[in-house]
Write a protein that holds these residues in place. Structure first.
Motif, PDB file in Angstrom:
ATOM      1  N   THR A 235     -10.106 -14.677  11.508  1.00  0.00           N
ATOM      2  CA  THR A 235      -8.531 -14.648  11.851  1.00  0.00           C
ATOM      3  C   THR A 235      -7.687 -13.739  11.332  1.00  0.00           C
ATOM      4  O   THR A 235      -7.014 -12.690  11.289  1.00  0.00           O
ATOM      5  CB  THR A 235      -7.464 -15.580  12.180  1.00  0.00           C
ATOM      6  N   PHE A 236      -7.579 -13.741   9.596  1.00  0.00           N
ATOM      7  CA  PHE A 236      -7.648 -13.314   8.740  1.00  0.00           C
ATOM      8  C   PHE A 236      -7.697 -11.840   8.361  1.00  0.00           C
ATOM      9  O   PHE A 236      -7.503 -11.126   8.155  1.00  0.00           O
ATOM     10  CB  PHE A 236      -7.214 -14.195   6.915  1.00  0.00           C
ATOM     11  N   TYR A 237      -9.166 -11.673   8.399  1.00  0.00           N
ATOM     12  CA  TYR A 237      -9.607 -10.396   8.065  1.00  0.00           C
ATOM     13  C   TYR A 237      -9.116 -10.050   9.534  1.00  0.00           C
ATOM     14  O   TYR A 237      -9.179  -8.360   9.257  1.00  0.00           O
ATOM     15  CB  TYR A 237     -11.343 -10.764   8.611  1.00  0.00           C
ATOM     16  N   ALA A 238      -9.189 -10.236  10.304  1.00  0.00           N
ATOM     17  CA  ALA A 238      -8.810  -9.413  12.011  1.00  0.00           C
ATOM     18  C   ALA A 238      -7.206  -8.541  11.579  1.00  0.00           C
ATOM     19  O   ALA A 238      -7.347  -7.722  11.156  1.00  0.00           O
ATOM     20  CB  ALA A 238      -9.383 -10.008  13.176  1.00  0.00           C
ATOM     21  N   LYS A 239      -7.093  -9.657  11.108  1.00  0.00           N
ATOM     22  CA  LYS A 239      -5.783  -9.679  10.720  1.00  0.00           C
ATOM     23  C   LYS A 239      -5.271  -8.642  10.234  1.00  0.00           C
ATOM     24  O   LYS A 239      -4.577  -7.214   9.269  1.00  0.00           O
ATOM     25  CB  LYS A 239      -4.463 -10.290  10.769  1.00  0.00           C
ATOM     26  N   SER A 240      -5.576  -8.172   8.898  1.00  0.00           N
ATOM     27  CA  SER A 240      -6.067  -7.703   7.642  1.00  0.00           C
ATOM     28  C   SER A 240      -6.330  -6.237   8.034  1.00  0.00           C
ATOM     29  O   SER A 240      -5.463  -5.303   7.354  1.00  0.00           O
ATOM     30  CB  SER A 240      -6.524  -8.391   6.425  1.00  0.00           C
ATOM     31  N   MET A 241      -7.196  -6.289   8.521  1.00  0.00           N
ATOM     32  CA  MET A 241      -7.651  -4.949   8.659  1.00  0.00           C
ATOM     33  C   MET A 241      -6.807  -4.452   9.414  1.00  0.00           C
ATOM     34  O   MET A 241      -6.881  -2.991   9.783  1.00  0.00           O
ATOM     35  CB  MET A 241      -9.187  -5.101   9.729  1.00  0.00           C
ATOM     36  N   ARG A 242      -6.001  -4.731  10.345  1.00  0.00           N
ATOM     37  CA  ARG A 242      -5.104  -3.778  11.154  1.00  0.00           C
ATOM     38  C   ARG A 242      -4.372  -3.542  10.706  1.00  0.00           C
ATOM     39  O   ARG A 242      -3.576  -2.973  10.711  1.00  0.00           O
ATOM     40  CB  ARG A 242      -4.764  -5.403  12.883  1.00  0.00           C
ATOM     41  N   ARG A 243      -4.032  -4.744   9.708  1.00  0.00           N
ATOM     42  CA  ARG A 243      -2.247  -4.686   9.032  1.00  0.00           C
ATOM     43  C   ARG A 243      -2.601  -2.851   7.943  1.00  0.00           C
ATOM     44  O   ARG A 243      -2.151  -2.118   7.786  1.00  0.00           O
ATOM     45  CB  ARG A 243      -2.058  -5.631   7.779  1.00  0.00           C
ATOM     46  N   ILE A 244      -4.377  -3.274   7.581  1.00  0.00           N
ATOM     47  CA  ILE A 244      -4.669  -1.725   6.379  1.00  0.00           C
ATOM     48  C   ILE A 244      -4.397  -0.399   7.401  1.00  0.00           C
ATOM     49  O   ILE A 244      -3.812   0.659   7.273  1.00  0.00           O
ATOM     50  CB  ILE A 244      -6.037  -2.167   6.397  1.00  0.00           C
ATOM     51  N   ALA A 245      -5.107  -1.134   8.897  1.00  0.00           N
ATOM     52  CA  ALA A 245      -5.686   0.250   9.517  1.00  0.00           C
ATOM     53  C   ALA A 245      -3.645   1.016   9.644  1.00  0.00           C
ATOM     54  O   ALA A 245      -3.294   2.325   9.985  1.00  0.00           O
ATOM     55  CB  ALA A 245      -6.165   0.236  10.898  1.00  0.00           C
ATOM     56  N   THR A 246      -2.757  -0.159  10.386  1.00  0.00           N
ATOM     57  CA  THR A 246      -1.460   0.394  10.329  1.00  0.00           C
ATOM     58  C   THR A 246      -1.084   1.313   9.352  1.00  0.00           C
ATOM     59  O   THR A 246      -0.026   2.404   9.641  1.00  0.00           O
ATOM     60  CB  THR A 246      -0.834  -0.173  10.831  1.00  0.00           C
ATOM     61  N   LYS A 247      -1.173   0.823   8.074  1.00  0.00           N
ATOM     62  CA  LYS A 247      -0.389   1.703   6.557  1.00  0.00           C
ATOM     63  C   LYS A 247      -1.057   2.878   6.345  1.00  0.00           C
ATOM     64  O   LYS A 247      -0.953   3.654   6.293  1.00  0.00           O
ATOM     65  CB  LYS A 247      -0.866   0.257   5.604  1.00  0.00           C
ATOM     66  N   ALA A 248      -2.295   3.024   6.873  1.00  0.00           N
ATOM     67  CA  ALA A 248      -3.040   3.413   6.559  1.00  0.00           C
ATOM     68  C   ALA A 248      -3.087   5.360   7.552  1.00  0.00           C
ATOM     69  O   ALA A 248      -2.612   5.935   6.992  1.00  0.00           O
ATOM     70  CB  ALA A 248      -4.665   3.928   6.351  1.00  0.00           C
ATOM     71  N   LYS A 249      -2.372   4.561   8.721  1.00  0.00           N
ATOM     72  CA  LYS A 249      -2.342   5.761   9.894  1.00  0.00           C
ATOM     73  C   LYS A 249      -1.095   5.772   9.241  1.00  0.00           C
ATOM     74  O   LYS A 249      -0.145   7.656   9.525  1.00  0.00           O
ATOM     75  CB  LYS A 249      -1.916   5.105  10.946  1.00  0.00           C
TER      76      LYS A 249
ATOM     77  N   LEU B 223       1.388  -1.042  -0.117  1.00  0.00           N
ATOM     78  CA  LEU B 223       0.133  -0.167   0.362  1.00  0.00           C
ATOM     79  C   LEU B 223       1.076   1.234  -0.362  1.00  0.00           C
ATOM     80  O   LEU B 223       1.618   1.711   0.143  1.00  0.00           O
ATOM     81  CB  LEU B 223      -1.171  -0.322   1.302  1.00  0.00           C
ATOM     82  N   SER B 224       0.015   2.493  -0.836  1.00  0.00           N
ATOM     83  CA  SER B 224       1.194   3.377  -1.103  1.00  0.00           C
ATOM     84  C   SER B 224       0.164   4.326  -0.993  1.00  0.00           C
ATOM     85  O   SER B 224      -1.311   4.667  -0.767  1.00  0.00           O
ATOM     86  CB  SER B 224       2.050   3.851  -1.937  1.00  0.00           C
ATOM     87  N   ALA B 225       0.606   5.992  -0.464  1.00  0.00           N
ATOM     88  CA  ALA B 225      -0.076   6.966  -0.534  1.00  0.00           C
ATOM     89  C   ALA B 225      -1.686   6.856  -2.259  1.00  0.00           C
ATOM     90  O   ALA B 225      -2.279   7.753  -2.647  1.00  0.00           O
ATOM     91  CB  ALA B 225       0.273   8.099  -0.464  1.00  0.00           C
ATOM     92  N   ASP B 226      -0.210   6.378  -3.206  1.00  0.00           N
ATOM     93  CA  ASP B 226      -1.229   6.407  -4.348  1.00  0.00           C
ATOM     94  C   ASP B 226      -2.220   5.302  -4.920  1.00  0.00           C
ATOM     95  O   ASP B 226      -2.668   5.833  -6.055  1.00  0.00           O
ATOM     96  CB  ASP B 226       0.021   6.697  -5.059  1.00  0.00           C
ATOM     97  N   ASN B 227      -1.441   4.247  -4.532  1.00  0.00           N
ATOM     98  CA  ASN B 227      -2.421   3.213  -4.624  1.00  0.00           C
ATOM     99  C   ASN B 227      -3.429   2.859  -3.478  1.00  0.00           C
ATOM    100  O   ASN B 227      -4.570   1.163  -3.839  1.00  0.00           O
ATOM    101  CB  ASN B 227      -1.852   1.666  -5.270  1.00  0.00           C
ATOM    102  N   PHE B 228      -3.759   3.967  -2.239  1.00  0.00           N
ATOM    103  CA  PHE B 228      -4.372   3.241  -1.535  1.00  0.00           C
ATOM    104  C   PHE B 228      -5.332   3.093  -1.774  1.00  0.00           C
ATOM    105  O   PHE B 228      -6.110   2.150  -1.392  1.00  0.00           O
ATOM    106  CB  PHE B 228      -4.317   4.451  -0.430  1.00  0.00           C
ATOM    107  N   ASP B 229      -6.797   4.245  -2.332  1.00  0.00           N
ATOM    108  CA  ASP B 229      -7.863   3.346  -2.707  1.00  0.00           C
ATOM    109  C   ASP B 229      -8.487   2.056  -3.373  1.00  0.00           C
ATOM    110  O   ASP B 229      -9.350   2.151  -3.201  1.00  0.00           O
ATOM    111  CB  ASP B 229      -8.630   5.048  -2.736  1.00  0.00           C
ATOM    112  N   SER B 230      -7.425   2.476  -4.307  1.00  0.00           N
ATOM    113  CA  SER B 230      -7.641   1.766  -5.731  1.00  0.00           C
ATOM    114  C   SER B 230      -7.299  -0.330  -5.187  1.00  0.00           C
ATOM    115  O   SER B 230      -8.279  -0.641  -5.343  1.00  0.00           O
ATOM    116  CB  SER B 230      -6.792   1.835  -6.902  1.00  0.00           C
ATOM    117  N   THR B 231      -6.674   0.262  -3.953  1.00  0.00           N
ATOM    118  CA  THR B 231      -6.567  -1.230  -3.448  1.00  0.00           C
ATOM    119  C   THR B 231      -7.404  -1.635  -2.869  1.00  0.00           C
ATOM    120  O   THR B 231      -7.783  -2.490  -2.736  1.00  0.00           O
ATOM    121  CB  THR B 231      -4.418  -0.921  -2.590  1.00  0.00           C
ATOM    122  N   LEU B 232      -7.544  -0.822  -1.439  1.00  0.00           N
ATOM    123  CA  LEU B 232      -8.366  -0.833  -0.807  1.00  0.00           C
ATOM    124  C   LEU B 232     -10.382  -1.217  -1.267  1.00  0.00           C
ATOM    125  O   LEU B 232     -11.049  -2.315  -1.160  1.00  0.00           O
ATOM    126  CB  LEU B 232      -8.992  -0.114  -0.102  1.00  0.00           C
TER     127      LEU B 232
END
Length: 120
Positions: A50-64, A27-36
Motif C-alpha cells: 500500500t505504501f509503495y503504491a501510494k508513494s509511486m502515485r504521489r511521485i508520478a503526480t509531483k513529476a507531472k 520534491l522540486s525541479a532542483d532536487n527531483f533526481d537526487s531525491t528519487l
C-alpha cells in the motif's frame, strides 16, 4: 526495572515512512533526481504494497506537476510487488500455453476435416 536487548543490529540510517512522505512532498525541479535516488532503496526493499503504491502515485503526480519524467523502470523490482509480478507472469504463461494448445487442436481439426472431405 528490566533491560530489554534487541537482537536486531541497529541501523545507522533507518528511514521511516514519514521521512519518505516528507521527501516526496518536498520534491522540486532542483532536487527531483537526487531525491528519487535517495528514496528508491526504501521503496524497493522495505515499503509495503500500500505504501509503495501510494508513494509511486504521489511521485508520478509531483513529476507531472514539475514537468519531469519518472524513469520507466523506477522501483519496478520492489519486494512489495513481487508476488503480484509472479502471479501475472504465471497467468500470462498459462494463457500462452492455452492459446498454443488451442491452435494445435484447431490445426488438427482442420487436418481431420480435410481428410474426411475427399472421402465423400
Amino acid at each position: 526495572s528490566q533491560l530489554y536487548l534487541s537482537t536486531a543490529a541497529p541501523e545507522a540510517t533507518k528511514v521511516s515512512q514519514s521521512d519518505i512522505r516528507k521527501q516526496i512532498s518536498g520534491l522540486s525541479a532542483d532536487n527531483f533526481d537526487s531525491t528519487l535516488k535517495e528514496i528508491e532503496p526504501f521503496l524497493v526493499n522495505e515499503a509495503g504494497a500500500t505504501f509503495y503504491a501510494k508513494s509511486m502515485r504521489r511521485i508520478a503526480t509531483k513529476a507531472k506537476a514539475l514537468s519531469k519524467s519518472l524513469p520507466a523502470d523506477y522501483a519496478k523490482e520492489a519486494k512489495a510487488t513481487q508476488k503480484r509480478r509472479e502471479k501475472q507472469k504465471a497467468f500470462i504463461e498459462a494463457k500462452i500455453a492455452e492459446a498454443a494448445s488451442a491452435a494445435e487442436s484447431e490445426e488438427a481439426d482442420e487436418a481431420a476435416e480435410a481428410e474426411e472431405a475427399p472421402a465423400e
